[in-house]
Design a protein around this motif. Structure first.
Motif, PDB file in Angstrom:
ATOM      1  N   GLU A  27      -0.845  -6.798  -0.841  1.00  0.00           N
ATOM      2  CA  GLU A  27       0.673  -6.984  -0.853  1.00  0.00           C
ATOM      3  C   GLU A  27       1.365  -7.758  -1.795  1.00  0.00           C
ATOM      4  O   GLU A  27       2.318  -7.342  -2.314  1.00  0.00           O
ATOM      5  CB  GLU A  27       1.145  -7.075   0.479  1.00  0.00           C
ATOM      6  N   ARG A  38       3.940  -6.454  -4.501  1.00  0.00           N
ATOM      7  CA  ARG A  38       5.427  -7.044  -4.409  1.00  0.00           C
ATOM      8  C   ARG A  38       5.863  -7.758  -5.727  1.00  0.00           C
ATOM      9  O   ARG A  38       6.825  -7.411  -6.321  1.00  0.00           O
ATOM     10  CB  ARG A  38       5.499  -8.156  -3.290  1.00  0.00           C
ATOM     11  N   GLU A  67      14.881  -6.206   2.263  1.00  0.00           N
ATOM     12  CA  GLU A  67      14.626  -5.257   3.269  1.00  0.00           C
ATOM     13  C   GLU A  67      14.245  -3.909   2.827  1.00  0.00           C
ATOM     14  O   GLU A  67      13.230  -3.507   3.241  1.00  0.00           O
ATOM     15  CB  GLU A  67      15.892  -5.108   4.316  1.00  0.00           C
ATOM     16  N   ASN A 125      10.610   1.915   8.605  1.00  0.00           N
ATOM     17  CA  ASN A 125      10.684   1.127   7.430  1.00  0.00           C
ATOM     18  C   ASN A 125       9.799   2.079   6.532  1.00  0.00           C
ATOM     19  O   ASN A 125      10.456   2.296   5.282  1.00  0.00           O
ATOM     20  CB  ASN A 125       9.811  -0.315   7.683  1.00  0.00           C
ATOM     21  N   ASP A 138      10.722  -4.365   1.508  1.00  0.00           N
ATOM     22  CA  ASP A 138       9.816  -4.371   2.553  1.00  0.00           C
ATOM     23  C   ASP A 138       9.598  -2.926   3.106  1.00  0.00           C
ATOM     24  O   ASP A 138       8.435  -2.341   3.621  1.00  0.00           O
ATOM     25  CB  ASP A 138      10.266  -4.921   4.077  1.00  0.00           C
ATOM     26  N   SER A 139      10.460  -2.069   3.165  1.00  0.00           N
ATOM     27  CA  SER A 139      10.270  -0.747   3.539  1.00  0.00           C
ATOM     28  C   SER A 139       9.534  -0.064   2.518  1.00  0.00           C
ATOM     29  O   SER A 139       8.726   0.789   2.752  1.00  0.00           O
ATOM     30  CB  SER A 139      11.924  -0.048   3.539  1.00  0.00           C
TER      31      SER A 139
END
Length: 105
Positions: free
Chosen positions: A69, A73, A93, A24, A96-97
């Motif tokens: 986080e 985000r 995804e 990731n 997240d990476s």
């Protein structure tokens, strides 16, 4: 929780989990190339936007939000203060990476 940890360790899942995290971060590094026009990652030098080196070690973001986080985000998704929103540009995804990579800085 204990069952999950025991299961990860006894089935070799911990290694797979750690490998996935490394993958990731690697994928996130590639995604970060889109961000590197405005943000540096390897030095503390400011470009158009702030350096993201050590981002998760900071106490707070420039807007006063905690450097955790959730806040990071939201900043990536919503943009603001001159930063565009990436909510419709990044899949869950990919986000997240990217977060995994930012945590590695």
């Amino acid at each position: 929780m204990l069952v999950a940890v025991v299961t990860l360790v006894t089935t070799g899942g911990l290694a797979a989990y750690q490998e996935k995290g490394a993958k990731n971060a690697s994928d996130g590094r590639k995604l970060f190339q889109q961000c590197s026009g405005c943000h540096s990652a390897e030095t503390g030098d400011r470009k158009v936007g702030p350096s993201l080196k050590g981002l998760f070690q900071k106490r707070e973001l420039r807007n006063g939000a905690p450097a955790n986080e959730r806040s990071i985000r939201l900043k990536i998704k919503n943009g603001g203060d001159g930063m565009p929103s990436y909510d419709r540009m990044l899949s869950a995804e990919e986000l997240d990476s990217l977060i995994a990579y930012l945590k590695s800085l």
